[in-house]
Motif scaffolding. Structure first.
Motif, PDB file in Angstrom:
ATOM      1  N   THR A   7      45.519   1.293  -5.506  1.00 11.07           N
ATOM      2  CA  THR A   7      45.713   0.434  -4.339  1.00 11.07           C
ATOM      3  C   THR A   7      45.826   1.254  -3.062  1.00 11.07           C
ATOM      4  O   THR A   7      46.534   2.265  -3.027  1.00 11.07           O
ATOM      5  N   ARG A   8      45.151   0.806  -2.008  1.00 12.93           N
ATOM      6  CA  ARG A   8      45.307   1.409  -0.679  1.00 12.93           C
ATOM      7  C   ARG A   8      46.222   0.498   0.138  1.00 12.93           C
ATOM      8  O   ARG A   8      45.974  -0.700   0.279  1.00 12.93           O
ATOM      9  N   ILE A   9      47.277   1.083   0.684  1.00  5.91           N
ATOM     10  CA  ILE A   9      48.213   0.323   1.517  1.00  5.91           C
ATOM     11  C   ILE A   9      47.745   0.428   2.964  1.00  5.91           C
ATOM     12  O   ILE A   9      47.588   1.525   3.507  1.00  5.91           O
ATOM     13  N   TRP A  10      47.539  -0.721   3.589  1.00  7.58           N
ATOM     14  CA  TRP A  10      47.105  -0.744   4.992  1.00  7.58           C
ATOM     15  C   TRP A  10      48.299  -0.865   5.941  1.00  7.58           C
ATOM     16  O   TRP A  10      48.396  -0.117   6.914  1.00  7.58           O
ATOM     17  N   THR A  11      49.179  -1.822   5.682  1.00  9.69           N
ATOM     18  CA  THR A  11      50.345  -2.018   6.541  1.00  9.69           C
ATOM     19  C   THR A  11      51.576  -2.320   5.687  1.00  9.69           C
ATOM     20  O   THR A  11      51.468  -2.705   4.517  1.00  9.69           O
ATOM     21  N   GLY A  12      52.748  -2.162   6.329  1.00 12.26           N
ATOM     22  CA  GLY A  12      53.998  -2.479   5.638  1.00 12.26           C
ATOM     23  C   GLY A  12      54.350  -1.437   4.594  1.00 12.26           C
ATOM     24  O   GLY A  12      53.754  -0.363   4.514  1.00 12.26           O
ATOM     25  N   THR A  13      55.318  -1.763   3.791  1.00 12.22           N
ATOM     26  CA  THR A  13      55.730  -0.878   2.697  1.00 12.22           C
ATOM     27  C   THR A  13      55.620  -1.614   1.374  1.00 12.22           C
ATOM     28  O   THR A  13      55.712  -2.844   1.315  1.00 12.22           O
ATOM     29  N   LEU A  14      55.407  -0.841   0.332  1.00 11.79           N
ATOM     30  CA  LEU A  14      55.250  -1.392  -1.002  1.00 11.79           C
ATOM     31  C   LEU A  14      56.199  -0.624  -1.914  1.00 11.79           C
ATOM     32  O   LEU A  14      56.191   0.609  -1.929  1.00 11.79           O
ATOM     33  N   GLY A  15      57.027  -1.350  -2.651  1.00  5.99           N
ATOM     34  CA  GLY A  15      58.005  -0.686  -3.481  1.00  5.99           C
ATOM     35  C   GLY A  15      58.225  -1.366  -4.815  1.00  5.99           C
ATOM     36  O   GLY A  15      57.765  -2.492  -5.054  1.00  5.99           O
ATOM     37  N   VAL A  16      58.917  -0.658  -5.688  1.00  9.69           N
ATOM     38  CA  VAL A  16      59.234  -1.198  -7.012  1.00  9.69           C
ATOM     39  C   VAL A  16      60.094  -2.446  -6.853  1.00  9.69           C
ATOM     40  O   VAL A  16      61.056  -2.465  -6.079  1.00  9.69           O
ATOM     41  N   GLY A  17      59.728  -3.501  -7.568  1.00  9.11           N
ATOM     42  CA  GLY A  17      60.468  -4.756  -7.493  1.00  9.11           C
ATOM     43  C   GLY A  17      59.963  -5.710  -6.434  1.00  9.11           C
ATOM     44  O   GLY A  17      60.411  -6.866  -6.386  1.00  9.11           O
ATOM     45  N   HIS A  18      59.042  -5.264  -5.590  1.00  9.81           N
ATOM     46  CA  HIS A  18      58.497  -6.146  -4.555  1.00  9.81           C
ATOM     47  C   HIS A  18      57.625  -7.230  -5.196  1.00  9.81           C
ATOM     48  O   HIS A  18      56.882  -6.976  -6.142  1.00  9.81           O
ATOM     49  N   LYS A  19      57.715  -8.421  -4.624  1.00  8.17           N
ATOM     50  CA  LYS A  19      56.858  -9.523  -5.057  1.00  8.17           C
ATOM     51  C   LYS A  19      55.789  -9.751  -3.990  1.00  8.17           C
ATOM     52  O   LYS A  19      56.103  -9.987  -2.821  1.00  8.17           O
TER      53      LYS A  19
END
Length: 661
Positions: A306-318
């Motif tokens: 996955t490429r993250i464009w904006t924001g943050t992505l973390g464990v447990g995120h929905k």
């Protein structure tokens, strides 16, 4: 690169199968890349995510998917063979996506290396904005150094020219010991570069017009800006075996290619309003990310690159997948280091990560449910060749099914169809090598031996003329008399892929009836009228539709679906069709002494010569030939040229079989 960045004790070599990104056993056996690999490393003040992609056309879908998520590209060329057929495809794909790119002319240490000839070829045929930012130095025929035209510094091969930060540090040209003739050549080369830069930069132009030297920082900034905007395509030179040249290339990546905060984010649409959305990279913005690849590990666990464009992505995120409508829970998060994973808790814009989550699909547009965005879908090429795979024993059938499904999930250009009655699988792909590598991976990674049938090309049909048909349908359905009528027209649309289903703009009826009619048309369009192959370049229009006079419920929908299918089938039979087969563009570089036999071989296989270009000691041939006649051509070419000819084929389109008879 990984060695210079401090992640490997020794540099790997492709020919020896010791590179980090070619970690599959089949890649090391054949000396080629067959799947994309990701690595991450620090260089200077930049954190670099590198995606290494295959060069062979059969694995081109890996490249296409990677281009979707990059901020910039480095395209490697051979200093001897120059611009290849695959180079042209990749360069045009980068240009279409407005992807900043630079070229690295590799193998400068080989006999016959021609940096200046390649630069001219690029400018003339592919990259009009190409300009050299480096200049190779020679003593006779021996490559001895590199001049940085941006800084006007000289780097001599074999010398320790590193500063205290372990960065390459050149000798100012004035103290380099170069002859006046060499200095004059360098000044001319630099003038070409500065002139190109000044064409669309007023500040640089003011220095250039008054014959003043622009400050170094301003030149670097202007060069990076021109590169981002597509006004400049820099060329660098070197060798993968010369650390100094790779250090200079990495410096260029750090200083010139855009960072995630500078790069363009692909536009998306709001799935509710269908309005275009444009994003800016920010950790404070709602999460938006794109899944460009999925794969399963040896335990069957699913991972999404996955490429993250904006924001943050973390464990447990929905997250919400705007394409499938599914909600996705991020169970675990990893950085990707070739065949290893690095556990992460969180990642932000610019990161390429592996997400462990259930039921996630390639092409997923992951986003905050409160700010949905849908990115462009993945473009999957149609297969052109198929082959039957069957297990050595019936006991291996479940394992073979599972392995093929896992590999098809990873490589979307593979298509599977299982014959339940026989326990065989029809596997369709992009070429002979594609399917050979698949069989090799089944053997080496899954311990499965398979029997394979003869390869078959994927044929299609094209309509010969247009036709218009009215179908009056009057039948008993479930004890009820149902009368409907449907009128359709079909016609051939050359040079357009697939089938297009349209409706008369004045056609008005209830939505459920229109949907039923479209289902019937689609079912009939799935097979051609001559031999049942898929249609290519066909257009069907629903002209008129008379629904049942009374409320008949589902029977009315069934009647309209059947009537439209019958009308469509009749129209296709009236139009008639011709059989099409895949045609390949073949590019061959061969020594002069083998030119005649190679031409004869192409002609004997129904090929048409499109062009022949001469270079010292060799000829470059471009031809087109039906794929069905190219089986075994690579082996024949190796044999007749004693392994000296190079060959690559790529799909060019479909044409009538009679065109090559």
């Amino acid at each position: 690169m990984l060695h210079l960045a401090g992640l490997k004790r020794e540099a790997g070599e492709v020919d020896e199968g010791t590179t980090s990104t070619d970690y599959l056993s089949v890649e090391r056996l054949h000396g080629i890349t067959v799947k994309s690999a990701a690595v991450r490393f620090q260089w200077g003040g930049a954190f670099v995510h590198l995606i290494d992609t295959p060069g062979h056309v059969d694995f081109g879908n890996e490249v296409d998917r990677a281009l979707r998520i990059l901020d910039g590209a480095v395209i490697a060329l051979c200093a001897v063979s120059g611009v290849q057929a695959r180079t042209e495809v990749i360069a045009k794909a980068c240009a279409t996506r407005k992807l900043p790119r630079l070229y690295f002319v590799n193998k400068m240490d080989r006999a016959g290396a021609d940096f200046f000839g390649i630069a001219e070829e690029l400018r003339a045929n592919l990259e009009p904005n190409a300009v050299a930012l480096q200049f190779p130095l020679y003593e006779g025929q021996r490559w001895t150094g590199i001049v940085d035209l941006l800084k006007m510094e000289v780097f001599y091969l074999g010398r320790d020219q590193l500063n205290q930060d372990q960065k390459a540090s050149g000798i100012p040209m004035i103290a380099s010991g170069l002859s006046e003739i060499q200095r004059a050549e360098l000044r001319d080369a630099r003038a070409d570069f500065i002139e190109k830069l000044a064409e669309n930069d007023e500040e640089i132009l003011s220095y250039y017009a008054t014959d003043r030297e622009a400050p170094q920082a301003l030149l670097t900034k202007a060069t990076a800006k021109a590169l981002r905007e597509g006004r400049l395509v820099p060329l660098f030179c070197g060798s993968a075996f010369i650390d100094l040249s790779i250090r200079l290339l990495l410096d260029a990546v750090e200083n010139l290619l855009p960072s995630p905060s500078e790069a363009l984010i692909p536009e998306g649409i709001d799935p509710k309003t269908e309005e275009k959305k444009y994003l800016l990279p920010s950790t404070a913005a709602p999460t938006a990310a794109f899944v460009f690849k999925t794969l399963k590990d040896s335990t069957g666990e699913l991972y999404a690159w996955t490429r993250i464009w904006t924001g943050t992505l973390g464990v447990g995120h929905k997250l919400h997948d705007a394409r499938s409508g599914k909600d996705i829970l991020v169970k675990r998060l990893f950085g990707i280091q070739a065949d290893s994973l690095i556990e992460l808790n969180e990642a932000g814009p610019g990161e390429i990560v592996a997400i462990k989550a259930a039921d996630i699909e390639p092409g997923a547009s992951l986003c905050d449910p409160r700010a949905p965005i849908l990115f462009e879908a993945l473009d999957i090429p149609e297969p052109v060749l198929s082959q039957v795979f069957e297990p050595a024993t019936l006991r291996d059938l479940p394992a073979l099914r599972s392995a093929l499904e896992a590999l098809a999930l990873e490589d979307l250009s593979l298509k599977l169809r299982e014959e339940k009655e026989t326990g065989r699988f029809e596997v369709a792909g992009q070429g002979e090598l594609h399917l050979e590598i698949l069989a090799e991976r089944l053997k080496r990674e899954f311990g499965l031996m398979v029997r394979r049938g003869n390869p078959k090309v994927q044929l299609k049909e094209r309509l010969l003329k247009g036709a218009r048909v009215l179908e009056n349908f009057d039948r008993d359905l479930g004890g009820e008399r149902v009368r409907v009528s449907v009128e359709v027209s079909v016609r051939s649309k050359r040079n357009r892929p697939g089938v297009e289903l349209l409706q008369n703009p004045g056609l008005r009826t209830q939505p459920q009836y229109l949907a039923a009619a479209k289902r019937g048309a689609a079912a009939a369009l799935a097979v051609g009228p001559s031999q049942g192959y898929p249609l290519e370049g066909a257009e069907l229009t629903l002209i008129s539709l008379s629904p049942p006079a009374s409320q008949t419920g589902k029977n009315g929908e069934t009647a309209l679906e059947a009537a439209t299918a019958l009308a469509t089938r009749r129209a296709l039979l009236e139009a008639g069709s011709e059989i099409l087969e895949p045609v390949m563009r073949i590019d061959i570089d061969c020594p002069d002494e083998h030119f005649g036999p190679v031409l004869n071989s192409i002609s004997s296989r129904g090929g048409r010569i499109e062009s022949v270009e001469e270079s010292p000691g060799s000829k470059s041939i471009v031809a087109q030939a039906p794929m069905s006649r190219l089986f075994g051509f690579a082996s024949e070419l190796r044999s007749m040229s004693k392994g000296r000819a190079q060959f690559q084929a790529r799909f060019a389109g479909y044409d009538a079989t009679r065109a090559f008879s």
